[in-house]
Design a protein around this motif. Structure first.
Motif, PDB file in Angstrom:
ATOM      1  N   LEU A  58       0.927  -1.061   0.045  1.00  0.00           N
ATOM      2  CA  LEU A  58      -0.031   0.117   0.119  1.00  0.00           C
ATOM      3  C   LEU A  58       0.803   1.168  -0.009  1.00  0.00           C
ATOM      4  O   LEU A  58       0.699   2.334  -0.713  1.00  0.00           O
ATOM      5  CB  LEU A  58      -0.984  -0.057   1.120  1.00  0.00           C
ATOM      6  N   LYS A  59       2.073   1.271   0.693  1.00  0.00           N
ATOM      7  CA  LYS A  59       2.753   2.348   0.729  1.00  0.00           C
ATOM      8  C   LYS A  59       3.672   2.648  -0.511  1.00  0.00           C
ATOM      9  O   LYS A  59       3.713   3.729  -1.284  1.00  0.00           O
ATOM     10  CB  LYS A  59       4.042   2.121   1.762  1.00  0.00           C
ATOM     11  N   GLU A  60       3.966   1.394  -1.212  1.00  0.00           N
ATOM     12  CA  GLU A  60       4.416   1.666  -2.624  1.00  0.00           C
ATOM     13  C   GLU A  60       3.426   1.945  -3.560  1.00  0.00           C
ATOM     14  O   GLU A  60       3.853   2.952  -4.444  1.00  0.00           O
ATOM     15  CB  GLU A  60       5.017   0.187  -3.041  1.00  0.00           C
ATOM     16  N   GLU A  61       2.194   1.616  -3.379  1.00  0.00           N
ATOM     17  CA  GLU A  61       1.304   2.224  -4.418  1.00  0.00           C
ATOM     18  C   GLU A  61       0.982   3.409  -4.323  1.00  0.00           C
ATOM     19  O   GLU A  61       0.670   4.262  -5.172  1.00  0.00           O
ATOM     20  CB  GLU A  61       0.082   1.260  -4.155  1.00  0.00           C
ATOM     21  N   ALA A  62       0.929   3.930  -2.978  1.00  0.00           N
ATOM     22  CA  ALA A  62       0.720   5.562  -2.653  1.00  0.00           C
ATOM     23  C   ALA A  62       1.967   6.214  -3.228  1.00  0.00           C
ATOM     24  O   ALA A  62       1.428   7.370  -3.913  1.00  0.00           O
ATOM     25  CB  ALA A  62       0.712   5.895  -1.062  1.00  0.00           C
ATOM     26  N   TRP A  63       3.140   6.044  -3.036  1.00  0.00           N
ATOM     27  CA  TRP A  63       4.362   6.491  -3.727  1.00  0.00           C
ATOM     28  C   TRP A  63       3.940   6.697  -5.213  1.00  0.00           C
ATOM     29  O   TRP A  63       4.274   7.761  -5.947  1.00  0.00           O
ATOM     30  CB  TRP A  63       5.508   6.073  -3.353  1.00  0.00           C
ATOM     31  N   ARG A  64       3.580   5.249  -5.905  1.00  0.00           N
ATOM     32  CA  ARG A  64       3.386   5.410  -7.367  1.00  0.00           C
ATOM     33  C   ARG A  64       2.374   6.274  -7.832  1.00  0.00           C
ATOM     34  O   ARG A  64       2.620   7.013  -8.888  1.00  0.00           O
ATOM     35  CB  ARG A  64       2.846   3.750  -7.725  1.00  0.00           C
ATOM     36  N   LEU A  65       1.237   6.608  -7.227  1.00  0.00           N
ATOM     37  CA  LEU A  65       0.263   7.519  -7.229  1.00  0.00           C
ATOM     38  C   LEU A  65       0.764   9.022  -7.225  1.00  0.00           C
ATOM     39  O   LEU A  65       0.430   9.708  -7.990  1.00  0.00           O
ATOM     40  CB  LEU A  65      -0.942   7.228  -6.725  1.00  0.00           C
ATOM     41  N   HIS A  66       1.810   8.992  -6.263  1.00  0.00           N
ATOM     42  CA  HIS A  66       2.472  10.702  -6.042  1.00  0.00           C
ATOM     43  C   HIS A  66       3.109  10.794  -7.139  1.00  0.00           C
ATOM     44  O   HIS A  66       3.069  11.871  -7.734  1.00  0.00           O
ATOM     45  CB  HIS A  66       2.990  10.591  -4.737  1.00  0.00           C
ATOM     46  N   PHE A  67       3.988   9.938  -7.555  1.00  0.00           N
ATOM     47  CA  PHE A  67       4.890   9.955  -8.804  1.00  0.00           C
ATOM     48  C   PHE A  67       4.179  10.403 -10.047  1.00  0.00           C
ATOM     49  O   PHE A  67       4.469  11.407 -10.926  1.00  0.00           O
ATOM     50  CB  PHE A  67       5.893   8.877  -8.883  1.00  0.00           C
ATOM     51  N   SER A  68       2.933   9.806 -10.385  1.00  0.00           N
ATOM     52  CA  SER A  68       2.322  10.061 -11.467  1.00  0.00           C
ATOM     53  C   SER A  68       1.842  11.185 -11.587  1.00  0.00           C
ATOM     54  O   SER A  68       1.368  11.667 -12.795  1.00  0.00           O
ATOM     55  CB  SER A  68       1.184   8.743 -11.701  1.00  0.00           C
ATOM     56  N   GLU A  69       1.331  11.960 -10.286  1.00  0.00           N
ATOM     57  CA  GLU A  69       0.481  12.961 -10.096  1.00  0.00           C
ATOM     58  C   GLU A  69       1.492  14.411 -10.187  1.00  0.00           C
ATOM     59  O   GLU A  69       1.481  15.360 -10.752  1.00  0.00           O
ATOM     60  CB  GLU A  69      -0.359  13.190  -9.012  1.00  0.00           C
ATOM     61  N   PHE A  70       2.498  13.980  -9.499  1.00  0.00           N
ATOM     62  CA  PHE A  70       3.706  15.081  -9.156  1.00  0.00           C
ATOM     63  C   PHE A  70       4.865  15.300  -9.661  1.00  0.00           C
ATOM     64  O   PHE A  70       5.938  15.786  -9.395  1.00  0.00           O
ATOM     65  CB  PHE A  70       3.542  15.187  -7.625  1.00  0.00           C
ATOM     66  N   GLY A  71       5.266  13.930 -10.533  1.00  0.00           N
ATOM     67  CA  GLY A  71       6.516  13.692 -11.158  1.00  0.00           C
ATOM     68  C   GLY A  71       7.396  13.034 -10.258  1.00  0.00           C
ATOM     69  O   GLY A  71       7.162  12.684  -9.155  1.00  0.00           O
ATOM     70  N   ARG A  72       8.463  12.600 -10.971  1.00  0.00           N
ATOM     71  CA  ARG A  72       9.593  11.850 -10.230  1.00  0.00           C
ATOM     72  C   ARG A  72      10.923  12.467 -10.413  1.00  0.00           C
ATOM     73  O   ARG A  72      11.118  13.089 -11.595  1.00  0.00           O
ATOM     74  CB  ARG A  72       9.507  10.300 -10.884  1.00  0.00           C
ATOM     75  N   GLY A  73      11.989  11.991  -9.442  1.00  0.00           N
ATOM     76  CA  GLY A  73      13.106  12.658  -9.599  1.00  0.00           C
ATOM     77  C   GLY A  73      13.243  14.149  -9.370  1.00  0.00           C
ATOM     78  O   GLY A  73      12.481  14.837  -8.413  1.00  0.00           O
TER      79      GLY A  73
END
Length: 225
Positions: free
Chosen positions: A13-28
């Protein structure tokens, strides 16, 4: 078995929450940091993302990319040199998380030696200070050597400059310091608590979540514990 399944589900669930965060706010380096970012950090960064996010939040990722090969160069420079820092590092290597299997073998000890030696070579003004071995050990649990080195650079030179001495505690906690000095506990407090970033004072899981928050929010986190 039940507890393991629960832990695995929470991790997913934590990893999925971060995946959604990256998809919405970018990564790196282009990631947009919001209050939601901080909320996710305070819940504990998943192990699989710790290295990436620690490097990002601390600025170490940029420094590593700006100075390619510097880590190896520093190790080469230190190879044939004798120094007090090297002697002090050797003395503390086997005191660095001896209960963890990663540091119960020559591979882990050698990696720790190299990171600490490279930093002492880079910054002889600090060299090596007791407690740096504990912090670096934890960095190595989640990061390859070069990444751990640049995180240590970020910690010692940007996030917590001049941190590895009791004067920093005196500057930041002026009302607490006289009481601690009168009780004769300033040294033990500054070393066991602050210098190890609470890694030696808290349960390991709690301490790593604190490190997550520290890399995200900076020094104020340490002095709010």
């Amino acid at each position: 078995m039940y507890d393991l399944c629960v832990l695995q589900k929470r991790l997913h669930l934590k990893e999925e929450a971060w995946r959604l965060h990256f998809s919405e706010f970018g990564r790196g380096v282009c990631m947009y940091r919001t209050s939601r970012t901080r909320d996710l950090v305070l819940k504990g960064i998943p192990d699989s993302l710790r290295a990436e996010l620690w490097l990002l939040f601390s600025g170490a990722q940029v420094q590593m990319e700006v100075h390619p090969g510097l880590y190896s160069d520093l190790l080469d420079q230190a190879l044939d040199q004798d120094s007090l820092a090297k002697d002090e590092i050797e003395r503390d290597l086997h005191r660095s998380m001896p209960e963890h299997k990663a540091f119960q073998n020559p591979t882990g000890i050698s990696a720790l030696r190299r990171v600490l030696t490279a930093y002492a070579q880079r910054n002889p003004a600090i060299g090596y200070c007791q407690a740096m071995n504990i912090v670096t050990s934890v960095l190595l649990l989640y990061c390859p050597e070069e990444q751990a080195f640049w995180l240590l650079v970020a910690l010692c030179e940007r996030l917590l400059p001049d941190y590895y001495n009791t004067r920093k505690v005196i500057q930041i906690l002026p009302r607490v310091t006289p009481v601690a000095q009168s009780l004769g506990v300033l040294s033990s407090i500054s070393l066991s608590w602050f210098l190890t970033l609470f890694l030696s004072a808290l349960p390991f899981h709690s301490a790593t979540v604190l490190i997550d928050a520290f890399f995200c929010d900076g020094i104020t986190v340490i002095f709010q514990v």
